[in-house]
Design a protein around this motif. Structure first.
Motif, mmCIF file in Angstrom:
data_model
loop_
_atom_site.group_PDB
_atom_site.id
_atom_site.type_symbol
_atom_site.label_atom_id
_atom_site.label_comp_id
_atom_site.label_asym_id
_atom_site.label_seq_id
_atom_site.Cartn_x
_atom_site.Cartn_y
_atom_site.Cartn_z
ATOM 1 N N ILE A 4 0.874 -1.167 0.000
ATOM 2 C CA ILE A 4 0.000 0.000 0.000
ATOM 3 C C ILE A 4 0.915 1.222 0.000
ATOM 4 N N VAL A 5 0.772 2.065 -1.040
ATOM 5 C CA VAL A 5 1.611 3.255 -1.165
ATOM 6 C C VAL A 5 0.749 4.502 -1.034
ATOM 7 N N GLU A 6 1.394 5.591 -0.623
ATOM 8 C CA GLU A 6 0.690 6.850 -0.418
ATOM 9 C C GLU A 6 1.201 7.872 -1.417
ATOM 10 N N ASN A 7 0.262 8.639 -1.984
ATOM 11 C CA ASN A 7 0.627 9.740 -2.864
ATOM 12 C C ASN A 7 -0.505 10.744 -2.878
ATOM 13 N N GLY A 8 -0.211 11.990 -2.570
ATOM 14 C CA GLY A 8 -1.242 13.028 -2.594
ATOM 15 C C GLY A 8 -2.333 12.787 -1.571
ATOM 16 N N SER A 9 -1.988 12.311 -0.386
ATOM 17 C CA SER A 9 -2.904 11.984 0.711
ATOM 18 C C SER A 9 -3.933 10.926 0.325
ATOM 19 N N LYS A 10 -3.636 10.129 -0.693
ATOM 20 C CA LYS A 10 -4.473 8.988 -1.070
ATOM 21 C C LYS A 10 -3.615 7.730 -1.037
ATOM 22 N N GLN A 11 -4.268 6.593 -0.837
ATOM 23 C CA GLN A 11 -3.551 5.329 -0.743
ATOM 24 C C GLN A 11 -3.947 4.422 -1.902
ATOM 25 N N TYR A 12 -2.962 3.700 -2.442
ATOM 26 C CA TYR A 12 -3.165 2.832 -3.590
ATOM 27 C C TYR A 12 -2.526 1.476 -3.321
ATOM 28 N N ARG A 13 -3.117 0.428 -3.907
ATOM 29 C CA ARG A 13 -2.544 -0.913 -3.812
ATOM 30 C C ARG A 13 -1.621 -1.118 -5.014
ATOM 31 N N ALA A 14 -0.360 -1.432 -4.756
ATOM 32 C CA ALA A 14 0.638 -1.577 -5.819
ATOM 33 C C ALA A 14 1.160 -3.010 -5.855
ATOM 34 N N GLU A 15 1.111 -3.610 -7.044
ATOM 35 C CA GLU A 15 1.687 -4.922 -7.289
ATOM 36 C C GLU A 15 2.642 -4.800 -8.462
ATOM 37 N N VAL A 16 3.618 -5.681 -8.536
ATOM 38 C CA VAL A 16 4.577 -5.643 -9.635
ATOM 39 C C VAL A 16 3.836 -5.868 -10.951
ATOM 40 N N GLY A 17 4.071 -4.964 -11.909
ATOM 41 C CA GLY A 17 3.435 -5.069 -13.223
ATOM 42 C C GLY A 17 2.153 -4.286 -13.373
ATOM 43 N N SER A 18 1.578 -3.803 -12.277
ATOM 44 C CA SER A 18 0.320 -3.054 -12.376
ATOM 45 C C SER A 18 0.590 -1.602 -12.759
ATOM 46 N N VAL A 19 -0.405 -0.964 -13.392
ATOM 47 C CA VAL A 19 -0.324 0.446 -13.774
ATOM 48 C C VAL A 19 -1.339 1.211 -12.929
ATOM 49 N N ILE A 20 -0.863 2.253 -12.239
ATOM 50 C CA ILE A 20 -1.703 3.035 -11.327
ATOM 51 C C ILE A 20 -1.766 4.463 -11.822
ATOM 52 N N LYS A 21 -2.973 5.060 -11.788
ATOM 53 C CA LYS A 21 -3.145 6.467 -12.155
ATOM 54 C C LYS A 21 -3.095 7.311 -10.887
ATOM 55 N N PHE A 22 -2.022 8.088 -10.731
ATOM 56 C CA PHE A 22 -1.869 9.003 -9.614
ATOM 57 C C PHE A 22 -2.288 10.398 -10.057
ATOM 58 N N GLU A 23 -2.487 11.289 -9.064
ATOM 59 C CA GLU A 23 -2.629 12.694 -9.411
ATOM 60 C C GLU A 23 -1.305 13.146 -10.011
ATOM 61 N N LYS A 24 -1.330 14.255 -10.712
ATOM 62 C CA LYS A 24 -0.175 14.743 -11.466
ATOM 63 C C LYS A 24 1.108 14.737 -10.637
ATOM 64 N N LEU A 25 2.156 14.078 -11.181
ATOM 65 C CA LEU A 25 3.475 14.037 -10.564
ATOM 66 C C LEU A 25 4.470 14.724 -11.480
ATOM 67 N N GLU A 26 5.514 15.292 -10.891
ATOM 68 C CA GLU A 26 6.567 15.914 -11.681
ATOM 69 C C GLU A 26 7.418 14.823 -12.313
ATOM 70 N N GLY A 27 7.810 15.014 -13.560
ATOM 71 C CA GLY A 27 8.668 14.065 -14.243
ATOM 72 C C GLY A 27 8.226 13.845 -15.676
ATOM 73 N N GLU A 28 9.124 13.279 -16.449
ATOM 74 C CA GLU A 28 8.867 12.979 -17.856
ATOM 75 C C GLU A 28 8.575 11.489 -18.014
ATOM 76 N N VAL A 29 8.017 11.128 -19.171
ATOM 77 C CA VAL A 29 7.751 9.725 -19.476
ATOM 78 C C VAL A 29 9.084 8.983 -19.526
ATOM 79 N N GLY A 30 9.158 7.873 -18.820
ATOM 80 C CA GLY A 30 10.384 7.083 -18.753
ATOM 81 C C GLY A 30 11.168 7.290 -17.470
ATOM 82 N N ASP A 31 10.872 8.346 -16.715
ATOM 83 C CA ASP A 31 11.557 8.586 -15.440
ATOM 84 C C ASP A 31 11.132 7.553 -14.410
#
Length: 98
Positions: A4-31
């Motif tokens: 369970i990871v936290e980002n933007g005061s929200k919590q998400y379930r993360a597994e290897v290989g899954s794709v999660i939509k977070f609120e806007k994060l700083e960075g470029e594609v591939g970072d």
């Protein structure tokens, strides 16, 4: 195994290989980014708090974009007050690597 990871005061379930939509994060594609871990679950049990601080979740930014449009409509009866507004929330799609 998942975390369970936290980002933007929200919590998400993360597994290897899954794709999660977070609120806007700083960075470029591939970072690569590291996420704050709150809880880890493996076959042996669950680790929370200080026991979970030793773990890290690494993800790669796959996409920067905007979500579907939502319509915000405010209306007051008998007052002839109407306000229609649209909104598209920016997001960052992150693929969990490890």
């Amino acid at each position: 195994m998942y975390a369970i990871v936290e980002n933007g005061s929200k919590q998400y379930r993360a597994e290897v290989g899954s794709v999660i939509k977070f609120e806007k994060l700083e960075g470029e594609v591939g970072d690569k980014i590291e996420l704050n871990v709150l809880m880890v679950s493996d076959g042996k049990g669950i680790k929370v708090g200080k026991a979970a601080k030793g773990f890290t979740v690494v993800g790669e930014i796959v996409e920067q974009g905007k979500d579907k449009k939502i319509v915000v409509f405010k209306y007051k009866a008998k007052k002839n007050e109407r306000k229609k507004q649209g909104h598209r929330q920016p997001f960052t799609a992150v693929k969990i690597l490890e």
